[in-house]
Design a protein around this motif. Structure first.
Motif, PDB file in Angstrom:
ATOM      1  N   GLU A   1       0.871  -1.173   0.000  1.00 52.16           N
ATOM      2  CA  GLU A   1       0.000   0.000   0.000  1.00 52.16           C
ATOM      3  C   GLU A   1       0.914   1.230   0.000  1.00 52.16           C
ATOM      4  OE1 GLU A   1      -2.873   2.157   3.229  1.00 52.16           O
ATOM      5  OE2 GLU A   1      -2.890  -0.035   3.171  1.00 52.16           O
ATOM      6  N   TYR A   2       0.846   2.009  -1.075  1.00 51.97           N
ATOM      7  CA  TYR A   2       1.716   3.169  -1.248  1.00 51.97           C
ATOM      8  C   TYR A   2       1.018   4.458  -0.854  1.00 51.97           C
ATOM      9  CZ  TYR A   2       5.181   0.528  -3.889  1.00 51.97           C
ATOM     10  OH  TYR A   2       6.149  -0.353  -4.247  1.00 51.97           O
ATOM     11  N   THR A   3       1.759   5.359  -0.185  1.00 49.23           N
ATOM     12  CA  THR A   3       1.263   6.714   0.030  1.00 49.23           C
ATOM     13  C   THR A   3       1.897   7.662  -0.982  1.00 49.23           C
ATOM     14  OG1 THR A   3       2.942   7.145   1.714  1.00 49.23           O
ATOM     15  CG2 THR A   3       0.792   6.360   2.474  1.00 49.23           C
ATOM     16  N   ARG A   4       3.048   7.246  -1.536  1.00 52.21           N
ATOM     17  CA  ARG A   4       3.696   7.951  -2.640  1.00 52.21           C
ATOM     18  C   ARG A   4       4.685   6.981  -3.281  1.00 52.21           C
ATOM     19  NH1 ARG A   4       8.988   9.080  -2.152  1.00 52.21           N
ATOM     20  NH2 ARG A   4       9.903   9.615  -0.154  1.00 52.21           N
ATOM     21  N   PRO A   5       5.061   7.240  -4.531  1.00 51.46           N
ATOM     22  CA  PRO A   5       6.033   6.341  -5.173  1.00 51.46           C
ATOM     23  C   PRO A   5       7.424   6.514  -4.562  1.00 51.46           C
ATOM     24  CG  PRO A   5       5.025   7.848  -6.785  1.00 51.46           C
ATOM     25  CD  PRO A   5       4.569   8.262  -5.434  1.00 51.46           C
ATOM     26  N   LEU A   6       8.162   5.429  -4.517  1.00 51.10           N
ATOM     27  CA  LEU A   6       9.590   5.513  -4.206  1.00 51.10           C
ATOM     28  C   LEU A   6      10.283   6.056  -5.440  1.00 51.10           C
ATOM     29  CD1 LEU A   6      10.578   2.109  -2.552  1.00 51.10           C
ATOM     30  CD2 LEU A   6      10.311   4.326  -1.450  1.00 51.10           C
ATOM     31  N   VAL A   7      11.302   6.872  -5.240  1.00 52.04           N
ATOM     32  CA  VAL A   7      12.061   7.398  -6.374  1.00 52.04           C
ATOM     33  C   VAL A   7      13.548   7.283  -6.075  1.00 52.04           C
ATOM     34  CG1 VAL A   7      10.249   8.971  -7.178  1.00 52.04           C
ATOM     35  CG2 VAL A   7      11.948   9.776  -5.521  1.00 52.04           C
ATOM     36  N   ALA A   8      14.341   7.293  -7.131  1.00 58.20           N
ATOM     37  CA  ALA A   8      15.790   7.261  -6.974  1.00 58.20           C
ATOM     38  C   ALA A   8      16.216   8.389  -6.043  1.00 58.20           C
ATOM     39  CB  ALA A   8      16.469   7.393  -8.330  1.00 58.20           C
ATOM     40  N   GLY A   9      17.099   8.065  -5.127  1.00 65.52           N
ATOM     41  CA  GLY A   9      17.562   9.050  -4.153  1.00 65.52           C
ATOM     42  C   GLY A   9      16.888   8.927  -2.803  1.00 65.52           C
TER      43      GLY A   9
END
Length: 153
Positions: free
Chosen positions: A92-100
């Motif tokens: 369950e995501y609250t926001r996408p993971l991103v590089a960094g």
């Protein structure tokens, strides 16, 4: 006796692990999952799609398995690994993971039950929940897994 019967709420933490979300690993996951979406490999495509950096693939947090002591957590749960299968995993995501991003995952036991199997014998179902937080301490992902331990018979 299951781990929940032995522990109070504050002591259900199995482990904690952290890792950096790296663009090279994102590219490897995209290739391994046959994703053809350019957002996973191209910063311009990611920006055009509205991401601040290249986003991680949806199941990226499974890399944590390489940072965890798997034998230790299985022993702490009292499971016989040769009889364990993964029943389900969900994110369950609250926001996408991103590089960094740098994320910390705290894994807890949220349920530990035994029930009769359809073919006889019992099954132990252990539900684990990992809360992944970013550097700001905000929850990014909640991962739930159900482990099933088949009866020894």
């Amino acid at each position: 006796m299951g781990i929940l019967a032995q522990r109070d709420e504050a002591d259900r933490v199995l482990d904690e692990v952290s890792f950096d979300v790296e663009s090279g690993k994102i590219r490897e996951f995209a290739r391994a999952t046959h994703s053809e979406d350019p957002v996973y490999v191209d910063t311009e495509a990611a920006a055009t799609a509205g991401f601040t950096h290249v986003p991680a693939t949806p199941t990226h947090v499974v890399v944590a398995g390489h940072h965890r002591n798997q034998a230790e957590f299985v022993a702490r749960l009292g499971l016989a690994i040769e009889r364990v299968v993964v029943g389900s995993v969900e994110w369950e995501y609250t926001r996408p993971l991103v590089a960094g991003d740098h994320v910390v995952g705290t894994r807890r036991v949220v349920d530990d039950t035994t029930r009769e199997g359809k073919r006889g014998g019992t099954m132990r179902l252990v539900t684990l929940e990992t809360t992944w937080t970013d550097d700001a301490g905000d929850t990014v992902i909640v991962q739930r897994e159900v482990l099933i331990e088949r009866d020894a018979q």
